[in-house]
Design a protein around this motif. Structure first.
Motif, mmCIF file in Angstrom:
data_model
loop_
_atom_site.group_PDB
_atom_site.id
_atom_site.type_symbol
_atom_site.label_atom_id
_atom_site.label_comp_id
_atom_site.label_asym_id
_atom_site.label_seq_id
_atom_site.Cartn_x
_atom_site.Cartn_y
_atom_site.Cartn_z
ATOM 1 N N ILE A 343 -5.383 49.611 24.289
ATOM 2 C CA ILE A 343 -4.916 49.083 23.003
ATOM 3 C C ILE A 343 -5.356 47.650 22.770
ATOM 4 O O ILE A 343 -5.275 47.156 21.635
ATOM 5 N N PHE A 344 -5.836 46.972 23.809
ATOM 6 C CA PHE A 344 -6.249 45.587 23.642
ATOM 7 C C PHE A 344 -7.754 45.445 23.416
ATOM 8 O O PHE A 344 -8.258 44.328 23.340
ATOM 9 N N ASN A 345 -8.477 46.549 23.327
ATOM 10 C CA ASN A 345 -9.911 46.505 23.026
ATOM 11 C C ASN A 345 -10.096 46.313 21.529
ATOM 12 O O ASN A 345 -10.350 47.260 20.785
ATOM 13 N N ASP A 346 -9.963 45.077 21.076
ATOM 14 C CA ASP A 346 -9.941 44.827 19.630
ATOM 15 C C ASP A 346 -11.191 44.135 19.104
ATOM 16 O O ASP A 346 -11.186 43.589 18.011
ATOM 17 N N VAL A 347 -12.276 44.131 19.879
ATOM 18 C CA VAL A 347 -13.514 43.513 19.390
ATOM 19 C C VAL A 347 -14.587 44.584 19.239
ATOM 20 O O VAL A 347 -14.662 45.531 20.022
ATOM 21 N N ASN A 348 -15.380 44.425 18.202
ATOM 22 C CA ASN A 348 -16.495 45.346 17.994
ATOM 23 C C ASN A 348 -17.577 45.089 19.038
ATOM 24 O O ASN A 348 -17.955 43.938 19.277
ATOM 25 N N ILE A 349 -18.072 46.135 19.657
ATOM 26 C CA ILE A 349 -19.162 45.974 20.612
ATOM 27 C C ILE A 349 -20.273 46.975 20.288
ATOM 28 O O ILE A 349 -20.022 48.077 19.807
ATOM 29 N N GLU A 350 -21.502 46.549 20.557
ATOM 30 C CA GLU A 350 -22.644 47.420 20.341
ATOM 31 C C GLU A 350 -22.792 48.348 21.544
ATOM 32 O O GLU A 350 -22.451 47.982 22.669
ATOM 33 N N SER A 351 -23.302 49.543 21.310
ATOM 34 C CA SER A 351 -23.465 50.515 22.395
ATOM 35 C C SER A 351 -24.804 51.216 22.300
ATOM 36 O O SER A 351 -25.341 51.414 21.203
ATOM 37 N N ASP A 352 -25.327 51.598 23.443
ATOM 38 C CA ASP A 352 -26.476 52.493 23.518
ATOM 39 C C ASP A 352 -25.915 53.904 23.419
ATOM 40 O O ASP A 352 -25.388 54.445 24.397
ATOM 41 N N LEU A 353 -25.995 54.505 22.236
ATOM 42 C CA LEU A 353 -25.334 55.782 21.991
ATOM 43 C C LEU A 353 -25.899 56.903 22.852
ATOM 44 O O LEU A 353 -25.165 57.808 23.271
ATOM 45 N N GLU A 354 -27.186 56.842 23.130
ATOM 46 C CA GLU A 354 -27.793 57.870 23.984
ATOM 47 C C GLU A 354 -27.203 57.817 25.389
ATOM 48 O O GLU A 354 -26.824 58.850 25.962
ATOM 49 N N ALA A 355 -27.099 56.610 25.936
ATOM 50 C CA ALA A 355 -26.505 56.448 27.266
ATOM 51 C C ALA A 355 -25.042 56.881 27.256
ATOM 52 O O ALA A 355 -24.569 57.551 28.185
ATOM 53 N N LYS A 356 -24.324 56.529 26.209
ATOM 54 C CA LYS A 356 -22.900 56.876 26.127
ATOM 55 C C LYS A 356 -22.702 58.386 26.094
ATOM 56 O O LYS A 356 -21.817 58.925 26.774
#
Length: 535
Positions: A343-356
């Motif tokens: 619930i404390f993950n409140d920042v936008n982060i970029e992701s490598d969608l393929e890796a995810k």
């Protein structure tokens, strides 16, 4: 230190680019293979250790001059003699560092949970210092100093090398630091060169200068170089290569969890402590011979390893790059790993969608998948021509990317075919002048993790607050002048109350926050006193 297992010929950034996709894909495969090997791993006991980075300096008493001595490579060969002869259970081990005036020392075997081990930390550090001193020349001394005050000044190295222009330094292309100061190891040479080449220009480090009554206003330096003239900001100290950050000395603490879940929990709980420990240990007020209006190394490293292109920094429209990346490779963590901290993950982060997607499809939980997918937006900066590896036996590509993401806390999976377990590395402490002070920080951090586990404490707060605290910790004399966000109730069983995020984010309508409070400096002074009394 980072990943030093290199075999083969190092590659230039232009040679690395065609292999980036392959390295990323196989790095994920290597992690998954290693993850499967450790699924049934039995519980591990507490093991922990420190990494101290030392600086070799030379005193020229006749000319009243102090320089960094570039004999570190020579001294290291002597220190590693016992290791190379396979002596078992050594008291300490030695590794190279980015520059030739630096050395890294670690305990020969990890410490464990016995209370007697905590009292031996300072003694081990003292023995390390004495071991180095055996190989020093009469005019040399070993010191634990975060940054050399005259780093980048004229003739700051011994022997001295004249920097005529950036072109005379093909590796770092610096106006201030000669290539001869960089340690001759493929990783260090690749990092220094490829950060600049991937970025498309030299890094630009600008640190506010401290203004007293005699400081010109505005403070403007003149350089015989158009690029430097454009990059340098008024009222700032300008630096132009990664050696200004990799050439600093740091104190790291690594702690082994009993299993992956405990390591995740410690990763989350230590992250909010990082800004406080940064402010408590502030030890870097002088840069390139000037007194700065900061006293920590943090902002220098953030700028010094920033390999983002102009497109990734949002300065130009996206054309050759996939995404805008909002932060440098060096910074606070951007996502918690433990389910209770979600619930404390409140920042936008970029992701490598393929890796995810690969990670999720392999059964990795969504928070861990998000963590590695975020790290995987970065390209490998150091690589050799031995690219095709046996993914079932090694994790070289995985470690390559993991260890070139320099976050405040690092989550470290077990090495393949090793008895080492899941670990977290606390990375923000600055070097102190004495072994007592460095031992105090190390012992305090480890004891704090024991208290967190024993009493089921919860120090987590919204990551936006952690980032705000990180910004405050970088200010001059932050321990006395700034106030920081803390949890007002660290009982993990306390009720969750809803409140509005610090700034808009994807989770805004989902997150509940526990109550936070801005603490006065009284709390920090108490904490500092407890650190110095912990040993």
């Amino acid at each position: 230190m980072g990943f030093l297992e290199f075999s083969g010929d190092p590659m230039d950034w232009n040679e690395i680019k065609p292999h980036v996709k392959y390295v990323k894909e196989h790095g994920i495969i290597q992690f998954l293979n290693n993850y499967q090997r450790h699924l049934e791993r039995p519980k591990d006991i507490l093991k922990w250790g420190d990494e101290l980075e030392y600086m070799v300096i030379r005193f020229d008493h006749e000319n009243r001059k102090v320089q960094v001595s570039l004999r570190g490579e020579e001294i290291l060969k002597q220190l590693q003699t016992k290791e190379n002869n396979s002596f078992a259970k050594l008291t300490f081990l030695w590794h190279p560092e980015h520059t030739k005036y630096m050395l890294e020392g670690i305990p020969g075997v990890p410490y464990q949970g016995d209370m007697a081990q905590f009292s031996s930390v300072e003694t081990n550090m003292e023995m390390r210092r004495k071991e180095i001193q055996k190989w020093l020349q009469p005019d040399e001394q070993i010191i634990t100093l975060t940054t050399f005050p005259r780093l980048g000044c004229l003739n700051f190295t011994s022997p001295s090398y004249k920097v005529v222009c950036p072109e005379s330094n093909p590796i770092c292309q610096s106006l201030f630091i000669p290539d001869e100061a960089i340690y001759n190891h493929p990783r260090f040479l690749c990092l220094e060169t490829n950060i600049r080449k991937r970025r498309g220009e030299k890094v630009s480090i600008n640190i506010p200068i401290f203004k007293d009554t005699n400081t010109p206003s505005p403070f403007i330096e003149k350089f015989n170089d158009p690029a430097a003239e454009q990059a340098a900001k008024p009222d700032h100290i300008y630096m132009d290569c990664s050696c200004f950050c990799f050439g600093n000395c740091n104190l790291h603490v690594t702690i082994q969890g009993s299993d992956m879940e405990e390591a995740k929990l410690l990763y989350d709980q230590l992250a909010p402590v990082c800004p406080i420990m940064t402010a408590l240990g502030a030890a870097a007020p002088i840069w390139r011979g000037y007194l700065a209006d900061i006293d920590v190394r943090w902002p220098v490293i953030v700028q010094g390893v920033d390999d983002r292109t102009r497109e990734e920094r949002g300065l130009e429209p996206l054309k050759n790059n996939e995404r805008v990346i909002h932060r440098s490779r060096y910074g606070p963590i951007n996502s918690y790993l433990n389910t209770k901290s979600r619930i404390f993950n409140d920042v936008n982060i970029e992701s490598d969608l393929e890796a995810k997607n690969i990670l999720l499809n392999a059964g990795i939980d969504d928070l861990l998948a998000q963590h590695f997918a975020h790290l995987w937006i970065r390209d490998p900066l150091s690589l050799t021509n031995k690219i095709e590896l046996d993914d079932s036996k090694v994790t070289d590509h995985f470690e390559n990317i993991l260890t070139s993401n320099w976050q405040s806390v690092r989550f470290k999976p077990p090495p393949p075919h090793s008895d080492i377990g899941w670990r977290v590395e606390f990375r923000v402490c600055e070097m102190q002048l004495t072994d007592f002070e460095n031992a105090a920080f190390v012992v305090f951090i480890v004891l704090m993790t024991r208290a967190i586990l024993k009493y089921n404490l919860d120090l987590c707060l919204p990551l936006s607050y952690v980032h705000l605290n990180t910004t405050k910790a970088q200010k001059n004399n932050a321990i006395c002048k700034e106030k920081f966000h803390f949890r007002s109730n660290i009982n993990s069983n306390s009720e969750v109350t809803a409140c509005k995020p610090t700034f808009s984010c994807a989770y805004e309508d989902k997150i509940a926050y526990k109550e936070c409070r801005i603490m006065s400096t009284i709390f920090l002074h108490i904490l500092r006193r407890s650190i110095l009394c912990s040993v």
